[in-house]
Design an enzyme around this catalytic site. Sequence first.
Site, PDB file in Angstrom:
ATOM      1  N   GLU A  54      -3.135   7.897  -3.372  1.00  0.00           N
ATOM      2  CA  GLU A  54      -2.610   8.153  -2.018  1.00  0.00           C
ATOM      3  C   GLU A  54      -2.061   9.564  -1.842  1.00  0.00           C
ATOM      4  OE1 GLU A  54      -0.912   5.005   0.552  1.00  0.00           O
ATOM      5  OE2 GLU A  54       0.992   5.924  -0.036  1.00  0.00           O
ATOM      6  N   LYS A  56       0.661  11.400  -0.025  1.00  0.00           N
ATOM      7  CA  LYS A  56       1.951  10.936   0.537  1.00  0.00           C
ATOM      8  C   LYS A  56       2.999  12.029   0.347  1.00  0.00           C
ATOM      9  CE  LYS A  56       4.886   6.808  -0.161  1.00  0.00           C
ATOM     10  NZ  LYS A  56       5.112   5.631  -1.013  1.00  0.00           N
ATOM     11  N   LYS A 116      -4.123   5.283   6.317  1.00  0.00           N
ATOM     12  CA  LYS A 116      -2.912   4.513   6.034  1.00  0.00           C
ATOM     13  C   LYS A 116      -1.975   4.724   7.213  1.00  0.00           C
ATOM     14  CE  LYS A 116      -0.901   1.957   2.885  1.00  0.00           C
ATOM     15  NZ  LYS A 116       0.146   2.430   1.984  1.00  0.00           N
ATOM     16  N   GLU A 165      -2.686  -6.112   4.530  1.00  0.00           N
ATOM     17  CA  GLU A 165      -1.549  -6.065   3.607  1.00  0.00           C
ATOM     18  C   GLU A 165      -0.569  -7.202   3.876  1.00  0.00           C
ATOM     19  OE1 GLU A 165       0.406  -2.219   2.893  1.00  0.00           O
ATOM     20  OE2 GLU A 165       2.247  -3.214   3.543  1.00  0.00           O
ATOM     21  N   ASN A 186       1.632  -5.944  -1.101  1.00  0.00           N
ATOM     22  CA  ASN A 186       2.537  -4.807  -1.260  1.00  0.00           C
ATOM     23  C   ASN A 186       3.710  -5.222  -2.141  1.00  0.00           C
ATOM     24  OD1 ASN A 186       3.996  -2.451  -1.057  1.00  0.00           O
ATOM     25  ND2 ASN A 186       3.491  -2.153   1.104  1.00  0.00           N
ATOM     26  N   GLU A 216      -0.481  -3.063  -4.311  1.00  0.00           N
ATOM     27  CA  GLU A 216      -0.031  -1.807  -3.708  1.00  0.00           C
ATOM     28  C   GLU A 216       1.444  -1.524  -4.008  1.00  0.00           C
ATOM     29  OE1 GLU A 216      -2.350  -3.087   0.433  1.00  0.00           O
ATOM     30  OE2 GLU A 216      -0.363  -2.198   0.509  1.00  0.00           O
ATOM     31  N   SER A 217       1.736  -0.279  -4.277  1.00  0.00           N
ATOM     32  CA  SER A 217       3.113   0.247  -4.382  1.00  0.00           C
ATOM     33  C   SER A 217       3.795  -0.042  -5.717  1.00  0.00           C
ATOM     34  CB  SER A 217       4.036  -0.302  -3.289  1.00  0.00           C
ATOM     35  OG  SER A 217       3.531  -0.082  -2.013  1.00  0.00           O
TER      36      SER A 217
END
Length: 259
Positions: A54, A56, A116, A165, A186, A216-217
């Site tokens: 990503e 970011k 995103k 998500e 997530n 994710e994350s």
Amino acid sequence: MNILDKIIFDKQREVVLKKSIIPVTQLESSVFFGRETISLSQKLRTSSTGIIAEHKRRSPSKSVINHNFTVEEVVKGYENAGACGISVLTDGKYFGGSLDDLLLARASVNIPLLRKEFIVDEYQILEAKAHGADLILLIAAVLTREEIKSLSEFAKKLGLEVLLEVHNQEELEKSIMPSLDMIGVNNRNLKTFEVSLDFSKQLASQIPDDFVKVSESGISSIEAIQELKPYGYKGFLIGENFMKTDNAGQAAIDFISQL
Ligand SMILES: O=C(O)c1ccccc1NCC(=O)[C@H](O)[C@H](O)COP(=O)(O)O
């Protein structure tokens, strides 16, 4: 109001404003609008690494992460590292991103690009297509089942894949439908910022096999990937762990080469 509610409140106003400035016909006349998209879900099904890296710059949970690189440097680095796809945050107010970032990324790499964004309106899906995205994100926490259905079907008509998500069982149960390609869990609770891989582990068995599973994350180690793979995860979305370094592309190379 929690942070997610604030983001959505602002986003709805932003979309109304943008619609009044840039007509749909202008989006449809973009050179990218007729472009054939690249499937991320197919790449993830066959990849042994599954990394979605990503771009970011900052986030509500961490404030500034990195403002030192150009988008081109980051995304080319990710592509060279062997990422399956790249997630480009386009929200300006909370993440310091933009649709120009997506456009620059599209001009720089030839792998799937995720817009995103906090999508609340079909107009943002048209923007995604016009700026070179291959897929969009829909966040179950902020959409009704009917909205997920109409937005995902609209995206599919434009040839875009959909990553849905979720963060808990209730969001997952209300969302399952054929117009989704990937389901992402997530690991970050977007209301409290609590992060735990347990969220991915707990929900994995309830995600039907028709959908590619993405975690994710909060993923920052090879061990985390090794822990998640036995639960059926094929995709791993990683932002901060790469962007916080002084060379995001090299950090992705170092990471992916160990998988
Ligand atoms: O990252 C945040 O602080 C955040 C806060 C509120 C809504 C969304 C947020 N992040 C979006 C994401 O889902 C992550 O950027 C993405 O999954 C990568 O996470 P990480 O690897 O932990 O940077």
